[in-house]
Scaffold this active site. Structure first.
Site, PDB file in Angstrom:
ATOM      1  N   LYS A  11      38.514  59.976  26.715  1.00  0.00           N
ATOM      2  CA  LYS A  11      38.364  59.053  27.860  1.00  0.00           C
ATOM      3  C   LYS A  11      37.912  59.806  29.115  1.00  0.00           C
ATOM      4  O   LYS A  11      37.161  59.258  29.934  1.00  0.00           O
ATOM      5  CB  LYS A  11      39.679  58.310  28.125  1.00  0.00           C
ATOM      6  N   TYR A  31      48.814  60.267  23.398  1.00  0.00           N
ATOM      7  CA  TYR A  31      47.444  59.778  23.590  1.00  0.00           C
ATOM      8  C   TYR A  31      46.431  60.899  23.298  1.00  0.00           C
ATOM      9  O   TYR A  31      45.302  60.661  22.872  1.00  0.00           O
ATOM     10  CB  TYR A  31      47.271  59.212  25.004  1.00  0.00           C
TER      11      TYR A  31
HETATM   12  P1  NAP Z   1      40.361  47.205  19.070  1.00  0.00           P
HETATM   13  O1  NAP Z   1      40.526  45.761  18.982  1.00  0.00           O
HETATM   14  O2  NAP Z   1      40.786  48.035  17.891  1.00  0.00           O
HETATM   15  O3  NAP Z   1      38.845  47.541  19.459  1.00  0.00           O
HETATM   16  C1  NAP Z   1      38.222  48.769  19.150  1.00  0.00           C
HETATM   17  C2  NAP Z   1      36.917  48.424  18.519  1.00  0.00           C
HETATM   18  O4  NAP Z   1      36.117  49.599  18.285  1.00  0.00           O
HETATM   19  C3  NAP Z   1      37.087  47.759  17.147  1.00  0.00           C
HETATM   20  O5  NAP Z   1      36.264  46.634  17.075  1.00  0.00           O
HETATM   21  C4  NAP Z   1      36.609  48.848  16.214  1.00  0.00           C
HETATM   22  O6  NAP Z   1      36.164  48.370  14.950  1.00  0.00           O
HETATM   23  C5  NAP Z   1      35.490  49.411  17.039  1.00  0.00           C
HETATM   24  N1  NAP Z   1      34.927  50.647  16.496  1.00  0.00           N
HETATM   25  C6  NAP Z   1      35.592  51.748  16.046  1.00  0.00           C
HETATM   26  N2  NAP Z   1      34.696  52.639  15.583  1.00  0.00           N
HETATM   27  C7  NAP Z   1      33.455  52.083  15.744  1.00  0.00           C
HETATM   28  C8  NAP Z   1      32.145  52.500  15.428  1.00  0.00           C
HETATM   29  N3  NAP Z   1      31.885  53.703  14.869  1.00  0.00           N
HETATM   30  N4  NAP Z   1      31.099  51.670  15.719  1.00  0.00           N
HETATM   31  C9  NAP Z   1      31.324  50.468  16.271  1.00  0.00           C
HETATM   32  N5  NAP Z   1      32.549  50.004  16.580  1.00  0.00           N
HETATM   33  C10 NAP Z   1      33.603  50.810  16.311  1.00  0.00           C
HETATM   34  O7  NAP Z   1      41.209  47.812  20.297  1.00  0.00           O
HETATM   35  P2  NAP Z   1      41.093  47.594  21.871  1.00  0.00           P
HETATM   36  O8  NAP Z   1      42.394  48.053  22.410  1.00  0.00           O
HETATM   37  O9  NAP Z   1      40.596  46.250  22.196  1.00  0.00           O
HETATM   38  O10 NAP Z   1      40.031  48.702  22.290  1.00  0.00           O
HETATM   39  C11 NAP Z   1      38.856  48.401  23.018  1.00  0.00           C
HETATM   40  C12 NAP Z   1      38.617  49.480  24.072  1.00  0.00           C
HETATM   41  O11 NAP Z   1      39.633  49.366  25.075  1.00  0.00           O
HETATM   42  C13 NAP Z   1      38.696  50.908  23.543  1.00  0.00           C
HETATM   43  O12 NAP Z   1      37.742  51.718  24.210  1.00  0.00           O
HETATM   44  C14 NAP Z   1      40.097  51.306  23.971  1.00  0.00           C
HETATM   45  O13 NAP Z   1      40.263  52.712  24.072  1.00  0.00           O
HETATM   46  C15 NAP Z   1      40.157  50.630  25.321  1.00  0.00           C
HETATM   47  N6  NAP Z   1      41.482  50.499  25.923  1.00  0.00           N
HETATM   48  C16 NAP Z   1      42.485  49.911  25.225  1.00  0.00           C
HETATM   49  C17 NAP Z   1      43.745  49.807  25.798  1.00  0.00           C
HETATM   50  C18 NAP Z   1      44.884  49.205  25.037  1.00  0.00           C
HETATM   51  O14 NAP Z   1      46.035  49.474  25.390  1.00  0.00           O
HETATM   52  N7  NAP Z   1      44.644  48.379  24.032  1.00  0.00           N
HETATM   53  C19 NAP Z   1      43.965  50.277  27.101  1.00  0.00           C
HETATM   54  C20 NAP Z   1      42.910  50.859  27.798  1.00  0.00           C
HETATM   55  C21 NAP Z   1      41.667  50.968  27.188  1.00  0.00           C
HETATM   56  P3  NAP Z   1      37.210  48.553  13.686  1.00  0.00           P
HETATM   57  O15 NAP Z   1      38.409  47.753  14.025  1.00  0.00           O
HETATM   58  O16 NAP Z   1      36.439  48.044  12.537  1.00  0.00           O
HETATM   59  O17 NAP Z   1      37.494  50.029  13.615  1.00  0.00           O
END
Ligand code: NAP
Length: 256
Positions: free
Chosen positions: A163, A156
């Site tokens: 984070k 990570y």
């Molecule tokens: P995700 O579907 O890939 O969402 C991440 C989003 O961030 C995507 O829409 C991505 O767009 C966008 N993004 C990246 N760079 C950006 C920028 N410069 N401006 C605007 N948007 C941007 O994955 P997710 O897992 O749902 O992640 C959402 C949040 O949850 C993140 O903060 C992640 O760290 C957090 N989280 C996830 C998990 C997990 O296991 N999935 C666990 C805990 C926390 P593109 O796809 O076009 O890059």
């Protein structure tokens, strides 16, 4: 019973596809009566979101790269144009170079470190600065974080440090914006298979550990994360600010 977000205007950033945590959150918000605005990053994502929500009514679908101050200013202007106060914002955005989620942490480049901080942590401050003036009747700003901020989770790496920064930023924002009745919180979600998560090397082994070791003996359902975001955005969360709410099947309490 009245719907939880009836009469509220909400903005959700970070829907990329149907696996995105932001997608589940957006669906929960619509279910509970919110007027919903979404953002997109690039035309491909715009088309994907239009397809995903084609049977639903969005108040706005606006371009926003969170690293661009001009995008955030234009976003705020468009939201102001809706002619009503903004009540809730969900920041569900993160990014790091794929190699920084696979190689030893000590090899992280300055550029990769700063990129992860910019997109994944500083963006919360930038989003708060752009949207707080629209929350004229108070409101809620929530972000998504992960346990890797305080514990070492293999691979990570740079995202764990981002984070940690995001969580600290959340607390400073909560302290400053509280007098304006704006609550700022983070949801620490357990691992969920999304596009971002897949960028972490050997991500599926993290899912396996959670399923066998977490107190609830299962992984996190995105709908559980969405319901917590709903709670925070709604009046039910009115006394909660500066908090990290773990929605992770209990994984964070374990030492081994
Ligand atoms: P995700 O579907 O890939 O969402 C991440 C989003 O961030 C995507 O829409 C991505 O767009 C966008 N993004 C990246 N760079 C950006 C920028 N410069 N401006 C605007 N948007 C941007 O994955 P997710 O897992 O749902 O992640 C959402 C949040 O949850 C993140 O903060 C992640 O760290 C957090 N989280 C996830 C998990 C997990 O296991 N999935 C666990 C805990 C926390 P593109 O796809 O076009 O890059």
């Amino acid at each position: 019973m009245a719907k939880l977000l009836e009469g509220k205007l909400a903005l959700v950033l970070g829907v990329a596809n149907k696996w995105s945590l932001a997608y589940s959150i957006a669906q929960a918000f619509l279910r509970e009566g919110a007027t919903l605005a979404l953002t997109y990053l690039g035309e491909r994502q715009r088309a994907a979101i239009e397809e995903l929500f084609k049977d639903q009514n969005l108040a706005a679908l606006l371009p926003c790269d969170v690293t661009k101050d001009e995008d955030l200013a234009a976003l705020a202007e468009s939201l102001r144009g809706l002619g009503r106060p903004l009540d809730a914002v969900v920041h569900s955005v993160a990014f790091a170079n794929r190699e920084d989620l696979a190689q030893p942490f000590v090899e992280t480049s300055r550029e990769g470190f700063l990129l992860a901080q910019n997109v994944s942590a500083y963006s919360l401050v930038a989003v708060a600065r752009a949207t707080a003036p629209l929350m004229t009747q108070g409101g809620s700003l929530s972000t998504l974080t992960y346990l890797g901020s305080t514990r070492v989770v293999t691979n990570y790496n740079v995202m764990g440090v981002a984070k940690a920064s995001l969580e600290a930023a959340m607390r400073y924002l909560a302290s400053e914006l509280g007098p304006r009745k704006i609550r700022v919180n983070a949801i620490s979600a357990g691992p969920v298979k999304t596009a971002s998560a897949r960028a972490v090397k050997d991500f599926s082994s993290i899912l396996d550990v959670v399923a066998t070791r977490a107190p609830l003996r299962r992984n996190t359902d995105p709908a559980e994360v969405a319901d917590t975001a709903l709670f925070l955005a709604s009046d039910l969360g009115r006394g909660v600010t500066g908090n990290i709410l773990f929605v992770d099947a209990g994984m964070q309490i374990l030492a081994f």
